[in-house]
Motif scaffolding. Structure first.
Motif, PDB file in Angstrom:
ATOM      1  N   GLY A  67       3.670   1.426  -1.566  1.00 19.65           N
ATOM      2  CA  GLY A  67       4.380   1.475  -2.841  1.00 19.65           C
ATOM      3  C   GLY A  67       5.811   1.006  -2.796  1.00 19.65           C
ATOM      4  O   GLY A  67       6.545   1.151  -3.778  1.00 19.65           O
ATOM      5  N   MET A 124       0.811  -1.214   0.000  1.00 20.04           N
ATOM      6  CA  MET A 124       0.000   0.000   0.000  1.00 20.04           C
ATOM      7  C   MET A 124       0.850   1.273   0.000  1.00 20.04           C
ATOM      8  O   MET A 124       0.430   2.307  -0.517  1.00 20.04           O
ATOM      9  CB  MET A 124      -0.943   0.001   1.204  1.00 20.04           C
ATOM     10  CG  MET A 124      -2.026  -1.059   1.123  1.00 20.04           C
ATOM     11  SD  MET A 124      -3.126  -0.772  -0.288  1.00 20.04           S
ATOM     12  CE  MET A 124      -3.594  -2.447  -0.738  1.00 20.04           C
ATOM     13  N   ILE A 147      -4.022   1.473  -5.740  1.00 14.72           N
ATOM     14  CA  ILE A 147      -2.761   2.080  -5.317  1.00 14.72           C
ATOM     15  C   ILE A 147      -2.473   3.339  -6.136  1.00 14.72           C
ATOM     16  O   ILE A 147      -1.933   4.329  -5.624  1.00 14.72           O
ATOM     17  CB  ILE A 147      -1.614   1.061  -5.435  1.00 14.72           C
ATOM     18  CG1 ILE A 147      -1.817  -0.067  -4.409  1.00 14.72           C
ATOM     19  CG2 ILE A 147      -0.258   1.725  -5.227  1.00 14.72           C
ATOM     20  CD1 ILE A 147      -0.893  -1.243  -4.599  1.00 14.72           C
ATOM     21  N   ASN A 154      -3.847  -2.674  -8.169  1.00 13.93           N
ATOM     22  CA  ASN A 154      -2.940  -1.680  -8.761  1.00 13.93           C
ATOM     23  C   ASN A 154      -3.677  -0.374  -9.046  1.00 13.93           C
ATOM     24  O   ASN A 154      -3.123   0.718  -8.882  1.00 13.93           O
ATOM     25  CB  ASN A 154      -2.329  -2.235 -10.047  1.00 13.93           C
ATOM     26  CG  ASN A 154      -1.364  -3.368  -9.770  1.00 13.93           C
ATOM     27  OD1 ASN A 154      -0.647  -3.352  -8.773  1.00 13.93           O
ATOM     28  ND2 ASN A 154      -1.335  -4.371 -10.639  1.00 13.93           N
TER      29      ASN A 154
END
Length: 634
Positions: free
Chosen positions: A593, A591, A619, A616
């Motif tokens: 990255g 979450m 995010i 994705n």
């Protein structure tokens, strides 16, 4: 005009010199009691005046303050200089038998209470490197007994961020960690949800982007200059939930008093019965504190603050008190002196509260109250009440805002133009930048620095490349900084001047709060995700994710709709777009990255069913915050 580097620090003007010289006539500089108290019980100097982290970066350097031994310069308010000298008195100190304090390893101090089997540590400084150095200093002069308990007195990071280092000296990994009710929630709320902008504003308040010298930062008002270091966090094992509670810790009797919503949202005082010592955390200091903190935080309740000090006096005034302990100052010895200090601090906050409300009811606005309110001489002349951290002006504004909000009641101030658009109109109405500069220069020569700063701001907001306006604004802010008694005001003014002249220094980054994020409960982490969702980008997107955190035995559902993320614990949706089965650290990394879905699956730490692209996509909707947004320019 094109932007360029402009003039560096100027000397104090004749007006600034006169302002600072006048301070000697208003305060009793012959009173040396604070210096006697700050030196009392000295055992040993700091072993680590300069501290580095594991990469060799300097995170603490109190040797920078050696210049405070010099005569008072024209560029520093003499009262602030005196305060800074006191906070530069450092080392290991014996308060009373069994109670020791280390000062000078952080902006905050640390107390070590000797128990029957080991030592009880009260607050753990602002970083692990500083905490380790403080513990090593203590152990080099006292018996090598292990840490048997840790007490965290409140929820601000400088009180707990070094905890992992203190735990290295623990008798076992399961020692009690004692904190006030709601500590975890408040610690994470303040330092994570709003951590980005708070950290940036803190660079101005604490002056860590300034040089440490007579034209830069000289202190933070409630401690030496700001350092950095590694943040750490551990969830407490014992919460104090009753207003008063008696507890034996390693054979030592403590009597706790909860003082919520005072200097910190979660805070407590306690009396150490065996050593006749009263600890009041950060609700009493050797300074007026901030009711509204300039880095930005929830405004403190002045009435509850004063009431908490009053309750402390009532609860413990019949006990024997050999020493009053404050986490941001040297102790006060003797019951009479300790109670006297508490009463003057109590009355300071109560007076500010009551008189601000009185003036508001007379129809004075927030700004008018700040110009009108004054302290009675008994409160104002007391060194322990001087505005080295908070100020009467910005505290009265904080009280007004606490009750009445930002709006002053005048319709024209209900929906004003923001500063860039407003700046352009002001410049146009005033006849253009050149005309304003001409008049502002004349006012600068008269020492009217507040007005020069106010008016030049409009030019800079309208035209951030206007070098002459930026220079004049910087010069005015600098003189205001030189005059300020408050370390916060000094640092903010001088930081503004520095960035106007040189731009934002991107080599001085924000504090690393990853140690907090890594240890925060899942519910708090999910709340962090909700405020990172970019609403406009998320418009029209709908998705549902079921998540199982394997090592925490927790399940929850994440549902995005109408650009709003809702997280519901202990639930799973019947028709999710995607289901994740993952350990906590991996979920956090995905979450944030720092780890991709593919990497997590390949490592065997993530099992996923359903539409991977939905994760994705989610995010991609999460904002990454710019850590160093502009402040004095658009």
């Amino acid at each position: 005009m094109t932007s360029s580097k402009i003039t560096s620090s100027l000397p104090a003007s004749t007006f600034t010199k006169a302002e600072n010289e006048a301070v000697y006539k208003t305060l009793n500089f012959e009173d040396k009691q604070d210096f006697e108290d700050a030196n009392r019980g000295f055992i040993a100097p700091l072993q680590s005046k300069t501290i580095t982290n594991n990469t060799g970066e300097i995170v603490w350097d109190i040797e920078k303050l050696a210049f405070l031994d010099d005569p008072i310069p024209d560029t520093v308010n003499p009262s602030l200089w005196r305060n800074s000298q006191l906070h530069a008195i450092t080392g290991l100190f014996k308060v009373v038998e069994g109670v020791y304090q280390v000062r000078g390893q952080s902006i905050v101090t640390i107390f070590i209470i000797e128990g029957k089997e080991g030592v009880i540590v009260i607050d753990t400084l602002a970083g692990t490197e500083s905490a380790k150095a403080a513990m090593e200093l203590y152990y080099s002069h006292r018996p090598q007994k292990p840490v048997t308990a840790i007490i965290i007195s409140q929820s601000h990071a400088d009180h707990f961020a070094g905890i992992q280092a203190v735990l290295e000296f623990a008798a076992n990994p399961n020692i009690p960690i004692i904190a006030p009710e709601h500590f975890t929630k408040e610690a994470l709320s303040e330092n994570v949800l709003l951590g980005t902008i708070m950290t940036r504003r803190a660079q101005y308040q604490f002056g860590n982007i300034l040089p440490v010298n007579t034209t830069g930062s000289v202190s933070v008002g409630i401690g030496p200059v700001l350092g950095s270091g590694t943040f750490s966090f551990v969830i407490p094992t014992v919460d104090i939930v009753e207003e008063t509670k008696k507890m034996e810790i390693d054979g030592i009797t403590f009597r706790f008093l909860l003082t919520p919503n005072t200097e910190a949202p979660a805070e407590m005082h306690f009396y150490i019965q065996d050593y006749k010592a009263l600890f009041v955390s950060e609700n009493a200091n050797k300074s007026m504190h901030q009711l509204y903190t300039l880095r930005g935080a929830k405004t403190r309740d002045a009435l509850l603050w004063a009431t908490a000090l009053d309750k402390t006096i009532d609860l413990f005034e019949h006990e024997e008190i050999d020493a009053l302990l404050m986490i941001h100052a040297w102790p006060v010895w003797g019951k009479e002196n300790g109670l006297h200090h508490l009463k003057l601090q109590r009355d300071l906050y109560k007076y500010m509260h009551d008189q601000t409300i009185r003036l508001a009811n007379h129809g004075y606005t927030m700004d008018e109250i700040a110009e009108t309110i004054t302290l009675p001489d008994k409160l104002n002349q007391y060194w322990g009440n001087r505005g080295y951290y908070g100020t009467l002006k910005h505290n009265s504004k904080g009280i007004y805002n606490f009750y009445l909000g930002f709006y002053n009641g005048h319709p024209s101030d209900l929906d004003p133009l923001p500063q860039v658009e407003g700046g352009k109109k002001y410049v146009q109405y005033m006849g253009g930048a050149s005309a304003i500069i001409q008049q502002a220069k004349a006012d600068y020569e008269k020492g009217e620095y507040r007005w020069v700063a106010q008016v030049c701001k409009h030019i800079v907001m309208a035209d951030p490349d206007h070098t002459e306006a930026k220079q004049l604004l910087a010069n005015a802010l600098e003189q205001l900084g030189y005059q300020a008694e408050s370390a916060n005001w000094r640092n903010i003014y001088l930081a503004g001047a520095l960035e106007l002249r040189n731009g934002v220094n991107r080599e001085i980054g924000p504090s690393d709060t990853s140690g907090l994020v890594e240890h925060m409960p899942i519910t708090d982490f999910l709340t962090l995700l909700t405020i990172r969702v970019n609403g406009p980008k998320a418009e029209g997107i709908q998705m549902t994710m079921n998540v199982t955190i394997t090592n925490e035995n927790e399940q929850f559902v994440m549902h995005l709709e109408n650009s709003v993320l809702f997280n519901k614990a202990d639930r799973q949706d019947n028709q999710p777009n995607v289901t994740l089965v993952v350990d906590r650290d991996t979920f956090y990394a995905i979450m944030l990255g720092s780890q991709s879905i593919d990497e997590a699956i390949a490592s065997g730490k993530l099992e996923m069913t359903g539409e991977q692209h939905k994760v994705n996509e989610f995010i991609s909707l999460l904002d990454q915050f710019e850590p160093l947004p502009n402040i004095v320019t658009p």
